[in-house]
Design an enzyme around this catalytic site. Structure first.
Site, PDB file in Angstrom:
ATOM      1  N   PHE A 244      46.667  44.694  47.856  1.00 44.01           N
ATOM      2  CA  PHE A 244      47.554  43.817  47.082  1.00 44.01           C
ATOM      3  C   PHE A 244      48.887  43.579  47.779  1.00 44.01           C
ATOM      4  CE2 PHE A 244      45.008  46.396  44.063  1.00 44.01           C
ATOM      5  CZ  PHE A 244      44.128  45.405  43.674  1.00 44.01           C
ATOM      6  N   THR A 472      37.561  42.865  48.439  1.00 43.12           N
ATOM      7  CA  THR A 472      37.429  41.440  48.126  1.00 43.12           C
ATOM      8  C   THR A 472      36.045  40.866  48.424  1.00 43.12           C
ATOM      9  OG1 THR A 472      38.436  41.064  50.282  1.00 43.12           O
ATOM     10  CG2 THR A 472      39.871  40.916  48.378  1.00 43.12           C
ATOM     11  N   ASN A 617      30.582  33.081  47.748  1.00 41.22           N
ATOM     12  CA  ASN A 617      29.748  33.991  46.973  1.00 41.22           C
ATOM     13  C   ASN A 617      30.181  33.879  45.519  1.00 41.22           C
ATOM     14  OD1 ASN A 617      29.009  36.450  45.508  1.00 41.22           O
ATOM     15  ND2 ASN A 617      28.389  37.303  47.461  1.00 41.22           N
ATOM     16  N   GLY A 690      41.685  34.745  46.524  1.00 37.38           N
ATOM     17  CA  GLY A 690      42.114  36.078  46.118  1.00 37.38           C
ATOM     18  C   GLY A 690      43.357  36.102  45.255  1.00 37.38           C
ATOM     19  N   GLU A 691      44.290  35.188  45.470  1.00 36.23           N
ATOM     20  CA  GLU A 691      45.556  35.223  44.748  1.00 36.23           C
ATOM     21  C   GLU A 691      45.740  34.067  43.774  1.00 36.23           C
ATOM     22  OE1 GLU A 691      48.422  37.329  48.028  1.00 36.23           O
ATOM     23  OE2 GLU A 691      47.532  35.415  48.572  1.00 36.23           O
TER      24      GLU A 691
END
Length: 729
Positions: A244, A472, A617, A690-691
């Site tokens: 993170f 991740t 994915n 991811g963010e």
């Protein structure tokens, strides 16, 4: 053989859609999942090395000054103690992400409370911890250590300043306007795995097992810290228990372990305590943000102002990029944006979970909700009205833009009521119930990356890069991508990550990991395809590979003739970065209930709709979105770093007192992935996810709190005391 590809224009060929294996984009479970849940995946502190000693960091108990004396003799007389180290090369703060050079060194100069100043090494962890606790340190303390960002003259970050038109005039002439100041507290990354490193020397060669997000940069930082050549260092970071942002740059335990292992001639392990992680490692800066927004009678933005104040230590270049998405998210020809930094003596501020948008978007989107109410426009409609055709400041076209689709699909799936919105419209017992929404945006980044792909003579494949997987899904999507290109099931592809003996990847951070390293794997795999096509005597575009065979009948093993086929892919973004504004977009919708007596807020349900290019994915992408929404709940309701105003020490420095969302805080969440192809974003048409999932979600909750209870709050987190205080009589 290395194949270099520099992307200077959009890749409209979109070759991946022509592949036939059918594995890319599917909801494949994590290939390393079994190793993790059975405890066989080795994390940084878990490697077994003979004769490994244990080190514990000693941290300062003053805010600013100098260490004048350390009573090493008394500590060395304690049972099992081997060394007390305060080598000048020890680092005193973590490196910023992508620094590529030594972080600040010199442990005798103290810049913040809790700074590492020494390392105690003993035969056992308990012995080292006891000696560290009792180590006597003398200081020369300086009194002038500014701690309050509001009490110092800030520094303007001129490269962030934008002035277009006349915002003051636009505000004065507008049909509707808002001028609000919103604050956010500081945040901690709060990764599950603490920072840890084991260092071992073999002559002049150093191997370090560490918990790192970016070994490609970290090896340069360690070499610079120790005065070594990178070729003499090997970093291993195969499994990382969350990062993170906290593990982007090299931190204190890694350098200390290397110095101690060299001095003692044996391996040394250094693991930070949970409290040390909170006290020493990157914090997200608190922010104070002023939003000035105005529209004409139809709800079109005519003015857009966003001013933010953040903080950091002296000599740190990083400034929380609060304005990142504000530069392009909404129209408005009269614009004024400014970012300022206050230099204070708290621990280093750096990248934490979606730096910039994670706190900038909640402020902006709360202000947009106020504006929608003033203008009498549905909040979804207000945002739809103000999506710019081009980036309003640079004039650049967007590489792709799915905000409108996310808003519309999200509203429909959530059951958004587009009618008049009045607070306190629904009461269930002692609970007010309401809904809120917000836009999402996160800039798309991409980075240079290298990966080696080997199509082995036995018909399997191997992917090698120093890229990390911080939870991740990198292991899995790289197996899917190489398998798709080479006509192999993912279980026929071995992915070897997190070792600097391999080609340099981009590192895991900034949401650029998958698209960057995926592009390098794509380049290498495509070169293998070209060689296979040449052996068959056809064009690569005509080559179809499925389950280890070509459509013309040849098996991969027969085409390889007993020899491995190896290609290294080297991807660089190129000039295309200057030609487009690239971003992921999305929309959040939330329903909350607010207790009319206690001010407690409970999130009943949340939905996020996101557009971020090709989905590599379905399962891991959805998981990233769910995680982002969960962090949004934390930003909205619970997460806050609390510093003692007297000396700047962090008061809530563990997971008992720093409140991340837990199971009962998180309801059933829904995710819509608005899949697209963005040919300018990367050769694989993917952007970061991811963010994006936490950039704005907190505002959807804040806006729902207002819709439920009438409590309009301008300070995050929105704790019960703040909700009660803001409730109308």
């Amino acid at each position: 053989m290395t194949v270099h590809f520099k992307q200077n224009k959009p890749d409209k060929a979109n070759r991946l859609d022509d592949m036939k294996q059918g594995t890319l984009g599917t909801a494949l479970p994590r290939v390393e999942g079994m190793a993790k849940v059975t405890g066989t995946a080795p994390y940084a502190a878990e490697y077994v090395l003979d004769g490994c000693a244990e080190g514990v960091l000693v941290t300062s108990t003053i805010t600013r000054g100098e260490v004048t004396a350390i009573d090493k003799d008394a500590a060395l007389a304690m049972p099992g103690v081997l060394a007390v180290i305060d080598d000048a090369r020890m680092t005193t703060r973590a490196a910023q992400g992508t620094a590529g050079e030594a972080p600040e060194q010199g442990p005798r100069q103290v810049s913040y409370w809790g700074q590492p100043i020494a390392l105690v090494v003993a035969e056992s962890f308990e012995q080292a911890r006891d000696a560290a606790k009792h180590l006597r340190v003398e200081y020369r303390e300086e009194d002038d250590a500014p701690l309050d960002p509001q009490a110092v003259e800030p520094e303007e970050q001129e490269d962030e300043t934008v002035r277009q038109g006349d915002l003051a005039h636009a505000m004065a002439q507008a049909a509707h306007s808002v001028d609000v100041t919103i604050t956010t507290k500081g945040h901690s990354s709060a990764a599950m795995e603490p920072h840890a490193a084991i260092a071992q020397w073999d002559g002049d060669k150093l191997t370090v097992y560490a918990s790192l997000q970016m070994p490609n940069y970290n090896i340069s930082e360690l070499a610079d810290s120790l005065g070594m050549e990178e070729d003499d260092i090997r970093l291993v970071s195969r499994f990382v228990g969350g990062g993170f942002g906290s593990k982007l740059g090299l931190s204190e335990e890694t350098v200390a372990a290397a110095i101690a292992a060299r001095q003692l001639g044996r391996p040394v392990r250094v693991v930070m305590s949970r409290q040390q992680v909170f006290q020493c490692i990157m914090r997200r800066s608190e922010t104070t943000q002023r939003l000035r927004l105005c529209t004409d009678a139809d709800g079109k933005l005519t003015g857009f102002g966003h001013h933010a104040l953040v903080s950091n230590l002296p000599r740190e270049s990083f400034a929380e990029p609060v304005l990142q998405s504000s530069h392009f998210l909404y129209a408005g020809e009269n614009r004024e944006l400014m970012l300022e930094v206050a230099r204070i003596h708290r621990m280093t501020a750096g990248s934490v979970r979606a730096p910039g948008e994670a706190v900038g978007m909640p402020a902006l989107e709360a202000a947009m909700d106020v504006l929608a109410e003033k203008a009498g426009i549905d909040p979804v409609e207000l945002r739809l009205k103000n999506i710019p055709e081009k980036a309003p400041e640079s004039g650049l076209p967007f590489s792709s833009h799915k905000l409108a689709e996310c808003l519309k699909q999200g509203a429909e799936a959530f059951g958004w009521d587009h009618g008049p919105r009045k607070p306190r419209h629904t009461q269930e017992g002692e609970w007010w119930v309401g809904t809120g929404m917000a836009s999402a945006a996160r800039v798309h980044n991409i980075s240079e990356a290298k990966a080696r792909v080997t199509l082995k003579a036995d018909g399997t494949a191997l992917v090698e890069t120093d890229m990390t997987d911080i939870g991740t899904g990198t292991y899995t999507i790289m197996a899917q991508l190489a398998g798709e290109m080479l006509g192999l099931a993912p279980d026929k592809v071995l992915v070897d990550l997190g070792d600097t003996r391999h080609p340099r990847g981009p590192g895991s951070g900034g949401s650029w990991g998958a698209s960057s390293i995926g592009s390098a794997v794509y380049v290498a795999s495509n070169a293998i395809r070209e060689e296979l096509a040449e052996r068959i005597g056809i064009a690569e575009s005509d080559l179809e590979l499925t389950d280890g065979k070509a459509s013309s009948g040849e098996s991969l093993t027969s085409l390889l003739d007993g020899k491995d086929l190896v290609r290294e892919g080297h991807y660089e973004p190129g000039d295309i970065e200057d030609d487009f504004t690239a971003s992921g977009f999305g929309a959040f919708f939330a329903q909350v209930r607010v207790n009319r007596f206690t001010g407690e807020t409970r999130v009943d349900r949340m939905l996020g709709a996101f557009g971020f290019g090709r989905v590599l994915n379905q399962k891991t992408a959805r998981s990233q979105c769910l995680g982002g929404i969960t962090w949004s709940i934390g930003v909205a309701l619970t997460e806050a770093l609390e510093f003692d105003p007297r000396d700047g020490h962090l008061a809530n420095c563990d997971l008992a007192e720093y409140h991340v969302p837990v199971h009962r805080d998180v309801p059933d969440l829904d995710v819509i992935m608005v899949e697209e192809r963005d040919p300018a974003a990367s050769p694989i048409q993917a952007k970061g996810i991811g963010e994006l999932g936490m950039c704005g979600g907190a505002a959807a909750i804040a806006n729902a709190i207002y819709n439920a209870s009438g409590a309009r709050i301008f300070d995050y987190p929105m704790t019960p005391d703040r909700v009660i205080a803001a409730m109308p009589d």
